[in-house]
Structure formats: C-alpha cells, structure tokens
Design an enzyme around this catalytic site. Structure first.
Site, PDB file in Angstrom:
ATOM      1  N   ASP A  21     -24.453 -11.744  69.464  1.00 43.62           N
ATOM      2  CA  ASP A  21     -23.572 -12.959  69.113  1.00 43.62           C
ATOM      3  C   ASP A  21     -23.997 -14.217  69.840  1.00 43.62           C
ATOM      4  OD1 ASP A  21     -21.790 -14.732  68.705  1.00 43.62           O
ATOM      5  OD2 ASP A  21     -19.891 -13.331  69.197  1.00 43.62           O
ATOM      6  N   ILE A  22     -24.618 -15.390  68.892  1.00 41.44           N
ATOM      7  CA  ILE A  22     -25.108 -16.441  69.715  1.00 41.44           C
ATOM      8  C   ILE A  22     -24.076 -16.982  70.550  1.00 41.44           C
ATOM      9  CG2 ILE A  22     -24.644 -17.936  67.834  1.00 41.44           C
ATOM     10  CD1 ILE A  22     -27.419 -18.757  68.103  1.00 41.44           C
ATOM     11  N   GLY A  43     -19.270 -17.477  58.557  1.00 39.32           N
ATOM     12  CA  GLY A  43     -20.660 -16.930  59.357  1.00 39.32           C
ATOM     13  C   GLY A  43     -20.495 -17.786  60.690  1.00 39.32           C
ATOM     14  N   VAL A  44     -21.767 -17.738  60.998  1.00 38.11           N
ATOM     15  CA  VAL A  44     -21.984 -18.047  62.445  1.00 38.11           C
ATOM     16  C   VAL A  44     -21.408 -19.670  62.937  1.00 38.11           C
ATOM     17  CG1 VAL A  44     -24.116 -19.567  62.203  1.00 38.11           C
ATOM     18  CG2 VAL A  44     -23.909 -18.356  64.237  1.00 38.11           C
ATOM     19  N   ASP A  45     -21.396 -20.340  61.853  1.00 36.80           N
ATOM     20  CA  ASP A  45     -20.659 -21.660  62.020  1.00 36.80           C
ATOM     21  C   ASP A  45     -19.231 -21.473  62.454  1.00 36.80           C
ATOM     22  OD1 ASP A  45     -20.056 -24.570  61.816  1.00 36.80           O
ATOM     23  OD2 ASP A  45     -20.448 -24.770  59.713  1.00 36.80           O
ATOM     24  N   SER A 129     -29.522 -19.882  56.991  1.00 35.38           N
ATOM     25  CA  SER A 129     -29.655 -19.950  55.598  1.00 35.38           C
ATOM     26  C   SER A 129     -29.786 -18.589  55.319  1.00 35.38           C
ATOM     27  CB  SER A 129     -30.979 -20.629  55.012  1.00 35.38           C
ATOM     28  OG  SER A 129     -30.708 -21.973  54.836  1.00 35.38           O
ATOM     29  N   THR A 130     -30.046 -17.468  55.788  1.00 35.05           N
ATOM     30  CA  THR A 130     -29.866 -16.122  55.348  1.00 35.05           C
ATOM     31  C   THR A 130     -28.824 -15.414  55.319  1.00 35.05           C
ATOM     32  OG1 THR A 130     -30.187 -15.108  57.630  1.00 35.05           O
ATOM     33  CG2 THR A 130     -32.488 -16.085  56.276  1.00 35.05           C
ATOM     34  N   GLY A 131     -27.550 -15.844  55.513  1.00 38.75           N
ATOM     35  CA  GLY A 131     -26.130 -15.421  55.245  1.00 38.75           C
ATOM     36  C   GLY A 131     -25.542 -15.977  54.023  1.00 38.75           C
ATOM     37  N   ILE A 132     -24.412 -16.831  54.090  1.00 37.97           N
ATOM     38  CA  ILE A 132     -23.962 -17.503  52.894  1.00 37.97           C
ATOM     39  C   ILE A 132     -24.672 -18.088  51.909  1.00 37.97           C
ATOM     40  CG2 ILE A 132     -21.994 -19.020  52.406  1.00 37.97           C
ATOM     41  CD1 ILE A 132     -20.670 -18.242  55.290  1.00 37.97           C
TER      42      ILE A 132
END
Ligand code: AR6
Length: 179
Positions: A21-22, A43-45, A129-132
């Site tokens: 987890d970043i 997502g990560v955001d 870009s590889t999630g949502i």
C-alpha cells in the site's frame, strides 16, 4: 520497507518492485494516480487522500486549478510518512490508438522530473492508469519501468531509487516479468 523487494540496478540508482500500500511507504515522495481536475476519487487517489488528511486537498485547491493528462503537480505529504505527493495524471484507456502509451510515459516523466526538482532521492509510484482508467497492465509495465530507468539515468538527477508499489500479486508478477 519489506525485505522481499525485487531490485534492478540502473545507472547510479535502482528500480525496485514491492507489493505494498503506497500510503505506508517512507520515501521522499509518492506518486498519486490523479485526475485532471485534481478532485480526488477512488483507487490509490482515494487511499492517499484518506491517509494524508484534508491538508492535501486544501493545498491542491490553493495552488492548482487542474492538471492536464500527461502532466503532474506536487504538494506536501500531509500526515503521510512521505514528504511530498506528486499528483500525476495518466490517460484513460480507449483503444490504444489515442496516444495512450505516450501519455502514460509523459505522466511518469512529469512526476519523476518534479521529484528531482525537489531533490528527492527515493520515490514510490503506483501503476498509473491500470485501475479505474483501464490501461492494460502488461502494456503499462514496460512504459512505467522504461520511464523510471530513463529518470535514473538522466544527468544530474537527484533520484536514486524508484519503487513501484504494486497492489496485488498479479500486478507485481507482470512488473517482475518486465524487470
Ligand atoms: N497503493 C498502491 N496501489 C494502489 C493502492 C494503494 N493504496 N490502491 C489502489 N492501487 P487507480 P487510475 C492500485 O484506479 O487507473 C481515481 O478515481 C490499483 O490496484 O487508483 O490511474 C482518480 O481520481 C491500480 O493497479 O488509478 C482518477 O479519477 C493502480 O493503483 C482515476 O481513479 C491504479 O489504479 C485514475 O485511475
């Protein structure tokens, strides 16, 4: 950071792969996969904004209006262990014929350049870009790692370690194949 990292030396530095987890990583800067309006999201955001606290959004609102696809902006890290958050905007995947690969490379390049301008040595990035946004990860991994290698080899860069924080075993495997 864990001891189970995969590492490849590049120039004077190294690229590392880590399942993590970043928001937990103690590095000079972490990269966020943001959107053009810098409005936060899923997502990560979402995870980064939750962990950093409201100061992150406050600073974004004060300093920036928007961030075009392929570019990046920087803020402090709020409550995160990282000193900075670099908000980079990757492309939404359409069909691959709308400049998506080049825009993804640009998003990474913009983020890495900002990190060096702020004298960061260690940086962690997610798979932008590889999630949502739906960018196929097998196409994204070589772009991400190519941009990281180029950043570490750039003359005068402050960067010495770029860690890709992958969120699943599958994502880690795809990046590891490219490494
Ligand atoms: N640490 C590391 N990676 C993560 C984490 C985490 N805590 N959480 C998710 N990921 P995404 P995008 C992975 O969807 O595709 C937002 O709404 C995730 O598994 O976060 O660039 C923004 O506001 C995936 O592999 O970003 C934008 O509107 C990777 O991070 C939009 O989503 C990226 O997935 C951006 O979409």
């Amino acid at each position: 950071m864990g001891s189970d990292r995969l590492i490849r030396p590049v120039g004077e530095g190294r690229v590392a792969l880590l399942r993590a987890d970043i928001t937990t990583l103690t590095v000079d800067a972490i990269v966020n996969a943001a959107n053009q309006s810098l409005a936060g999201g899923g997502g990560v955001d979402g995870a980064i904004h939750r962990a950093a606290g409201p100061e992150l959004m406050r600073e974004l609102r004060e300093r920036y209006e928007r961030c075009p696809t392929g570019s990046a902006v920087i803020t402090g890290g709020g409550r995160l262990p990282a000193r900075y958050v670099i908000h980079a905007v990757g492309p939404r995947w359409r069909d691959g014929n709308h400049g998506e690969p080049e825009l993804l490379a640009q998003a990474y390049r913009s983020g890495f350049t900002l990190a060096s301008e702020h004298s960061c040595t260690t940086l962690a990035a997610p798979s932008i870009s590889t999630g949502i946004y739906g960018f196929p990860i097998d196409l994204a991994a070589p772009i991400a790692m190519g941009a990281a290698a180029a950043a570490l080899e750039a003359p005068g860069t402050s960067l010495r370690e770029i860690t890709f924080a992958l969120f699943s075993d599958v994502d880690l495997e795809v990046f590891a194949r490219t490494l």
